[in-house]
Design a protein around this motif. Structure first.
Motif, PDB file in Angstrom:
ATOM      1  N   GLU A 820     -30.285   6.562 130.307  1.00  0.00           N
ATOM      2  CA  GLU A 820     -29.173   7.234 129.662  1.00  0.00           C
ATOM      3  C   GLU A 820     -27.693   7.153 130.579  1.00  0.00           C
ATOM      4  O   GLU A 820     -26.637   7.085 129.959  1.00  0.00           O
ATOM      5  CB  GLU A 820     -29.487   8.584 128.973  1.00  0.00           C
ATOM      6  CG  GLU A 820     -29.875   9.539 130.166  1.00  0.00           C
ATOM      7  CD  GLU A 820     -31.408   9.437 130.567  1.00  0.00           C
ATOM      8  OE1 GLU A 820     -31.719  10.093 131.623  1.00  0.00           O
ATOM      9  OE2 GLU A 820     -32.123   8.539 129.974  1.00  0.00           O
ATOM     10  N   ALA A 821     -28.134   7.310 131.701  1.00  0.00           N
ATOM     11  CA  ALA A 821     -26.880   7.346 132.684  1.00  0.00           C
ATOM     12  C   ALA A 821     -26.425   5.995 133.329  1.00  0.00           C
ATOM     13  O   ALA A 821     -25.597   5.823 133.899  1.00  0.00           O
ATOM     14  CB  ALA A 821     -27.276   8.171 133.914  1.00  0.00           C
ATOM     15  N   GLU A 822     -27.046   4.911 132.669  1.00  0.00           N
ATOM     16  CA  GLU A 822     -26.585   3.345 133.021  1.00  0.00           C
ATOM     17  C   GLU A 822     -25.327   3.163 132.221  1.00  0.00           C
ATOM     18  O   GLU A 822     -24.829   3.183 131.096  1.00  0.00           O
ATOM     19  CB  GLU A 822     -27.784   2.714 132.584  1.00  0.00           C
ATOM     20  CG  GLU A 822     -27.449   1.086 133.058  1.00  0.00           C
ATOM     21  CD  GLU A 822     -28.824   0.156 132.964  1.00  0.00           C
ATOM     22  OE1 GLU A 822     -28.551  -0.796 132.505  1.00  0.00           O
ATOM     23  OE2 GLU A 822     -29.835   0.790 132.872  1.00  0.00           O
ATOM     24  N   GLN A 823     -24.295   2.538 133.344  1.00  0.00           N
ATOM     25  CA  GLN A 823     -23.277   1.711 132.421  1.00  0.00           C
ATOM     26  C   GLN A 823     -23.198   0.429 132.879  1.00  0.00           C
ATOM     27  O   GLN A 823     -23.328   0.053 134.109  1.00  0.00           O
ATOM     28  CB  GLN A 823     -21.927   2.442 133.021  1.00  0.00           C
ATOM     29  CG  GLN A 823     -21.866   4.016 132.499  1.00  0.00           C
ATOM     30  CD  GLN A 823     -20.689   4.765 132.887  1.00  0.00           C
ATOM     31  OE1 GLN A 823     -19.625   4.112 133.221  1.00  0.00           O
ATOM     32  NE2 GLN A 823     -20.583   6.018 132.886  1.00  0.00           N
ATOM     33  N   HIS A 877     -25.336  10.252 144.669  1.00  0.00           N
ATOM     34  CA  HIS A 877     -26.136   8.699 145.176  1.00  0.00           C
ATOM     35  C   HIS A 877     -25.717   8.005 143.989  1.00  0.00           C
ATOM     36  O   HIS A 877     -25.694   8.345 142.844  1.00  0.00           O
ATOM     37  CB  HIS A 877     -27.694   9.248 145.097  1.00  0.00           C
ATOM     38  CG  HIS A 877     -28.343   8.239 145.716  1.00  0.00           C
ATOM     39  ND1 HIS A 877     -29.810   7.981 145.651  1.00  0.00           N
ATOM     40  CD2 HIS A 877     -27.959   7.110 146.330  1.00  0.00           C
ATOM     41  CE1 HIS A 877     -30.066   6.930 146.237  1.00  0.00           C
ATOM     42  NE2 HIS A 877     -29.118   6.146 146.720  1.00  0.00           N
ATOM     43  N   VAL A 878     -25.866   6.618 144.263  1.00  0.00           N
ATOM     44  CA  VAL A 878     -25.273   5.864 142.991  1.00  0.00           C
ATOM     45  C   VAL A 878     -26.150   4.487 143.488  1.00  0.00           C
ATOM     46  O   VAL A 878     -26.357   4.145 144.470  1.00  0.00           O
ATOM     47  CB  VAL A 878     -23.905   5.380 142.931  1.00  0.00           C
ATOM     48  CG1 VAL A 878     -23.381   4.702 144.244  1.00  0.00           C
ATOM     49  CG2 VAL A 878     -23.691   4.478 141.854  1.00  0.00           C
ATOM     50  N   ARG A 899     -26.034   2.959 137.734  1.00  0.00           N
ATOM     51  CA  ARG A 899     -26.850   4.398 137.232  1.00  0.00           C
ATOM     52  C   ARG A 899     -26.433   5.487 138.446  1.00  0.00           C
ATOM     53  O   ARG A 899     -26.733   5.171 139.775  1.00  0.00           O
ATOM     54  CB  ARG A 899     -28.688   4.195 137.413  1.00  0.00           C
ATOM     55  CG  ARG A 899     -28.847   3.339 136.195  1.00  0.00           C
ATOM     56  CD  ARG A 899     -30.373   3.574 135.794  1.00  0.00           C
ATOM     57  NE  ARG A 899     -30.616   2.638 134.868  1.00  0.00           N
ATOM     58  CZ  ARG A 899     -31.825   2.488 134.233  1.00  0.00           C
ATOM     59  NH1 ARG A 899     -33.005   3.525 134.847  1.00  0.00           N
ATOM     60  NH2 ARG A 899     -32.322   2.025 133.241  1.00  0.00           N
ATOM     61  N   SER A 900     -25.937   6.551 137.996  1.00  0.00           N
ATOM     62  CA  SER A 900     -25.624   7.805 139.013  1.00  0.00           C
ATOM     63  C   SER A 900     -25.744   8.981 137.910  1.00  0.00           C
ATOM     64  O   SER A 900     -25.577   9.025 136.842  1.00  0.00           O
ATOM     65  CB  SER A 900     -24.146   7.472 139.460  1.00  0.00           C
ATOM     66  OG  SER A 900     -23.673   8.665 140.299  1.00  0.00           O
ATOM     67  N   SER A 906     -19.974   6.135 138.017  1.00  0.00           N
ATOM     68  CA  SER A 906     -20.421   4.878 137.684  1.00  0.00           C
ATOM     69  C   SER A 906     -19.242   4.336 137.086  1.00  0.00           C
ATOM     70  O   SER A 906     -19.134   3.009 137.362  1.00  0.00           O
ATOM     71  CB  SER A 906     -21.533   5.229 136.591  1.00  0.00           C
ATOM     72  OG  SER A 906     -22.553   5.763 136.925  1.00  0.00           O
ATOM     73  N   GLN A 907     -18.495   4.856 136.603  1.00  0.00           N
ATOM     74  CA  GLN A 907     -17.108   4.249 136.106  1.00  0.00           C
ATOM     75  C   GLN A 907     -16.304   3.789 137.220  1.00  0.00           C
ATOM     76  O   GLN A 907     -15.640   2.918 137.107  1.00  0.00           O
ATOM     77  CB  GLN A 907     -16.245   5.319 135.063  1.00  0.00           C
ATOM     78  CG  GLN A 907     -16.769   5.764 133.901  1.00  0.00           C
ATOM     79  CD  GLN A 907     -16.060   7.003 133.164  1.00  0.00           C
ATOM     80  OE1 GLN A 907     -14.899   7.260 133.452  1.00  0.00           O
ATOM     81  NE2 GLN A 907     -16.707   7.436 132.214  1.00  0.00           N
ATOM     82  N   LEU A 908     -16.407   4.750 138.233  1.00  0.00           N
ATOM     83  CA  LEU A 908     -15.512   4.131 139.601  1.00  0.00           C
ATOM     84  C   LEU A 908     -15.973   3.093 140.080  1.00  0.00           C
ATOM     85  O   LEU A 908     -15.418   2.191 140.547  1.00  0.00           O
ATOM     86  CB  LEU A 908     -15.558   5.647 140.384  1.00  0.00           C
ATOM     87  CG  LEU A 908     -14.952   5.117 141.943  1.00  0.00           C
ATOM     88  CD1 LEU A 908     -13.440   4.985 141.784  1.00  0.00           C
ATOM     89  CD2 LEU A 908     -15.123   6.324 142.789  1.00  0.00           C
ATOM     90  N   VAL A 909     -17.253   2.673 140.226  1.00  0.00           N
ATOM     91  CA  VAL A 909     -17.906   1.556 140.573  1.00  0.00           C
ATOM     92  C   VAL A 909     -17.209   0.282 139.806  1.00  0.00           C
ATOM     93  O   VAL A 909     -17.181  -0.857 140.580  1.00  0.00           O
ATOM     94  CB  VAL A 909     -19.523   1.516 140.437  1.00  0.00           C
ATOM     95  CG1 VAL A 909     -20.213   0.239 140.876  1.00  0.00           C
ATOM     96  CG2 VAL A 909     -20.116   2.656 141.359  1.00  0.00           C
TER      97      VAL A 909
END
Length: 916
Positions: A820-823, A877-878, A899-900, A906-909
């Motif tokens: 669920e945390a995956e972008q 952690h990411v 995932r973070s 995650s958006q920043l990555v």
């Protein structure tokens, strides 16, 4: 009495045979075994006797040559005495003795002031009517005169004449000497080109080969000249098989360097194909090997070469069989289907008396065989394996592993074969190769897991190698609990606790604990076994048992506690150095909140790598920064470890300054950046230290002007518009004398909840007060003046907020974060030279730690998955999965899954990649 004769005769005959057998078992010793240099030098006085004893002189020279070729060193005096005595033997007319004298002079190699003594004798022999004298004199004279340009110029005329001499012995001697002289006097040998060209047309096979070799060496640095040489010789008839083999090799070089292959025209291929019909076997094989070794060779081009090699497989000559099967073995790596027609002939070689031929035949068959022939091959190999050495067995095992991965359905047969040979006698390397093969099959063929684990369990019952036992126990702890019947492995593991050494016992305890953590119905029995381990006589075994009992919710007294199963399965997941630092910081602060393990970063410096000593760190930015640049440039887990070590060293340095110690825990220190040109008046370097809410710029300054002392040194930083950083305070450097390194600090504050990690650019100016130094007294003047020095602009990038963090089990960490945390998003990278370039480019942009060796792309791969792990400021952690793919036009696209625990990170990555 007469009847007693035959038995006595028979007994005598048996005794004779027995003596012959004993004689065969005796070690053959060299006739020169045990000779001493001093004794041989005494014997060399025989050279000075008025009557030359040819036989004795030959024996003494043989002993001298034996000593020289077995490492004995003659002093200058000893060599001179032997040399002068040996020159007197030129008086003898015995041909064999003269040849021995030539050999002795070549080996002793007299000094330049002694050469003249023997030169006249050699020159005389060069003009002799005896070809043997002439050829040997040429060889010796060129050898002893290779460093004497004057002497070479005197004999050059004789050497050029000898090249075209009618005697093949003399001509070959001159040509071979020319090859040696080409290394020391190339300009002299290059003047022989016309004579060497003429010698190429000689009727003597050996002369023609030597001439061709020398002519190629003369022209080897000129590609056009070599191409012309090859082109002219391929149109003419080269009689010598040796010269023809050399010509084929030179043709292969020209083909390899040629660029016209892409157009479909391979130069000189017709010549190579024609050589396959030569009457000399060496030429046929050389041509077949040249065709097989060509780059991007097609099946059509290979066919005639393979046909010839197939005929050699049935040759009565072992050398031809070996050469053919070795070449076919190499071809089978890239064109297995092309070699399939030779399988029947190669099967007959499995029983060949030469074990090298048999091994190559088997490995080639395993590469080219089909699924239906696997059982038949293994039956033939079984009887063969006991007769060969371990190095050959390793080759066979590697081939069997490749065959099993090629035909996964045949894993039961191949796994049983590996299990059988695993129980046989063998060395460590051989057994390790088999175990690695089984592990590879378990990893790549899911159906083979339980069979492979059972075979490995049987093996560790009698395994004599600690390394292999611990490796298998670790695998059982990982894979055993997920099998259909995990209880059957407990007996094998606990047997190791009872029967093995301390290292294996400790590994067995860890494996048992993992069964207890994962398989709930086995946990009570596992706890009983672990309690028995508490009485072990080794500290490590007892400590592990105590730890795992506590983690499984039990204790030594039988009292029950809450379980901590993740500690059993994945350990703390924390760097010991980070843990130590966090606990030390916690004890130094007055805090009523309990210590939280989650506040310790998951990755960082492995336990085996120590941080930089505090002494080095306290010496200033010079030594620390040097270490920083080295740490940042590394790759893999070593880079992450070096980076963590660098950060810890700087943290100790900064904690010595009260104003900086109050900023909290240091997150990351970047490599130093040069802000001045080399050899300017002032040298300034900057290191960026990132804290959760601050960024500290450490400027390391060096004054290179001897007549000045700088005071109140600071750096003014003017940020461009748009930055969220505000200057909090500056720590100036009180004094900067000549050639001393000092530090001034600028602290910028950022908002704790800020999510902006863009590029911030600063214009930097070095400000200071200049005071002159009296050169005669060295005293500093009291009055000074304000001055400033413009520095290079400084950038604070997103990568400064990212730290490389290594994870031991990426898949588990990925699943722990949750889907669920995956972008996810897809990006185009454009055309790239290779997929490896694309992977390295994205890794450089991300600034994270590659995991599990995924930074390396397999050769010729069209897709690749790269795993990255990192930590953003705030210790968030990411994890990133990069799926690369390349199309026919070499355009690369990458799918990025992040995932973070923090969605904003995650958006920043994704923002980092899109902006790059």
């Amino acid at each position: 009495m007469a009847a007693a004769g035959p038995p006595e005769a028979g007994g005598g005959l048996r005794d004779t045979f027995k003596k012959d057998e004993d004689r065969d078992e005796e070690v053959e010793l060299s006739p020169f075994f045990g000779i001493e240099k001093g004794a041989v030098l005494q014997e060399s006085r025989v050279f000075n006797e008025p009557q030359i004893d040819v036989r004795r002189c030959q024996q003494v020279i043989t002993k001298l040559l034996y000593l020289l070729n077995h490492g004995d060193f003659f002093t200058k005096t000893e060599a001179t005495e032997v040399f002068f005595a040996g020159t007197k033997l030129f008086q003898s007319k015995d041909i064999n003795l003269r040849r021995m004298v030539y050999l002795m002079i070549k080996e002793i190699c007299p000094s330049s002031d002694e050469v003249i003594i023997v030169t006249s004798s050699l020159m005389k022999d060069m003009n002799s009517k005896t070809d043997l004298y002439r050829s040997n004199a040429i060889r010796v004279l060129c050898n002893i005169a290779k460093g004497d340009a004057a002497l070479l110029s005197q004999v050059e005329r004789y050497l050029k004449q000898a090249v075209v001499d009618k005697s093949p012995v003399v001509a070959s001697a001159a040509l071979v000497s020319g090859m040696h002289l080409l290394q020391t006097a190339p300009e002299i040998v290059k003047r022989w080109s016309n004579e060497v060209q003429e010698a190429v047309q000689s009727k003597s096979p050996l002369v023609q080969a030597h001439a061709l070799a020398l002519l190629h060496q003369i022209r080897q640095n000129d590609r056009l000249a070599v191409s012309k040489l090859v082109s002219s010789l391929t149109r003419s008839s080269v009689r010598s098989p040796l010269a023809q083999c050399l010509l084929i090799r030179y043709v292969s070089q020209v083909i390899e360097e040629s660029s016209s292959v892409a157009s479909g025209e391979r130069p000189f291929y017709e010549f190579l194909e024609g050589c396959l019909r030569h009457k000399a076997e060496m030429v046929i094989f050389e041509a077949a090997r040249a065709i097989a070794n060509m780059n991007d060779v097609s099946t059509r081009e290979l066919t005639p070469a393979i046909t010839v090699l197939q005929l050699f497989l049935s040759s009565s000559k072992p050398v031809l069989r070996f050469a053919a099967v070795r070449t076919l073995n190499k071809v089978a790596m890239t064109h297995p289907l092309a070699v399939t027609n030779c399988n029947i002939d190669m099967e007959s070689l499995i029983t060949d008396q030469n074990r090298s031929i048999a091994t190559l035949a088997i490995t080639t068959l395993l590469k080219t065989g089909n699924e239906s022939s696997v059982e038949r091959l293994l039956k033939q190999i079984t009887s063969f394996m006991s007769d060969i050495a371990d190095e050959f067995k390793i080759v066979v095992v590697e081939a069997i592993k490749s065959l099993c991965l090629k035909f996964p359905a045949k894993y039961p047969v191949l796994m049983n074969f590996l299990s059988n040979i695993l129980r046989e006698e063998g060395g460590f390397d051989y057994k390790k190769t088999i175990v690695d093969a089984v592990l590879s099959l378990i990893r790549d063929i899911p159906d083979a897991k339980e069979a492979g684990l059972s075979h490995l369990c049987e093996f560790i019952e009698d395994c004599e190698f600690t390394y292999l036992s611990t490796q298998i126990l670790h695998l059982l702890g990982q894979q055993g609990p997920s099998t259909s019947d995990p209880a059957k492995y407990i007996r094998y593991i606990y047997n190791r606790v009872i029967l093995e050494n301390a290292t294996v016992r400790a590994s067995a305890v860890s494996a048992l604990a993992k069964f207890g953590a994962i398989v709930e119905f086995l946990r009570p029995r596992i706890i009983i076994l672990l309690r028995r381990c508490l009485h072990d006589n080794d500290d490590e075994v007892r400590d592990r048992a105590t730890f795992y009992l506590s983690a499984l919710g039990a204790s030594e007294s039988g009292e029950e506690f809450p379980t901590a199963l993740p500690l059993v399965l994945s350990g703390l997941g924390k760097s010991l150095l980070n843990m130590e630092t966090a606990l030390r910081d916690y004890t130094l602060t007055a805090c009523d909140i309990p210590f939280n393990l989650a506040s310790v970063p998951a990755g960082g410096l492995p336990p085996g790598i120590q941080p930089l000593p505090s002494k080095t760190a306290s010496q200033g930015g010079k030594s620390g920064a040097a270490s920083g640049s080295g740490g940042a440039s590394g790759g893999g887990a070593t880079a992450a470890a070096s980076s963590a070590s660098l950060t810890e060293a700087y943290a100790e340095q900064l904690n010595q300054i009260p104003e900086l110690a109050a900023l909290g825990r240091l997150f990351k220190s970047s490599p130093e950046v040069e802000l001045t040109e080399v050899e300017t008046e002032y040298a300034v370097k900057c290191i960026k230290h990132v804290f959760p809410e601050h960024v500290v710029f450490q400027f390391s300054c060096t004054n290179t002007i001897q007549e000045q002392v700088l005071e109140n040194v600071s750096v003014a930083m003017d940020a461009e518009s748009g930055t969220e950083l505000e200057e909090a305070f500056t720590l100036p450097l009180p004094e900067m004398p000549y050639n001393a390194v000092g530090h001034t600090y600028v602290c910028m504050q950022r908002s704790a909840d800020s999510t902006r990690f863009g590029v911030d650019k600063f214009a930097c100016t070095l400000k200071f007060t200049v005071k002159e130094v009296d050169p005669s007294t060295g005293e500093v003047e009291e009055d000074g003046y304000e001055d400033e020095y413009q520095l290079e602009d400084l950038e604070l990038t997103v990568l400064d907020y990212v730290q490389k963090i290594a994870v031991s089990n990426f898949r588990k960490s990925w699943e722990d974060v949750g889907e669920e945390a995956e972008q996810t998003d897809v990006y185009g990278l454009g055309a790239r030279d290779s997929l490896q370039d694309a992977v390295e480019a994205v890794m450089e942009i991300m600034g994270m730690q590659p995991c599990e060796g995924t930074e390396v792309v397999p050769p010729n791969a069209r897709s690749h998955t790269c795993l990255l792990s990192g930590c953003f400021v705030g210790f968030c952690h990411v994890l990133v999965r990069l799926y690369f793919g390349v199309d026919q036009a070499n355009a690369v696209a990458v799918k990025v899954a992040v995932r973070s625990e923090d969605p904003e990170v995650s958006q920043l990555v994704h923002q980092i990649i899109s902006e790059a």
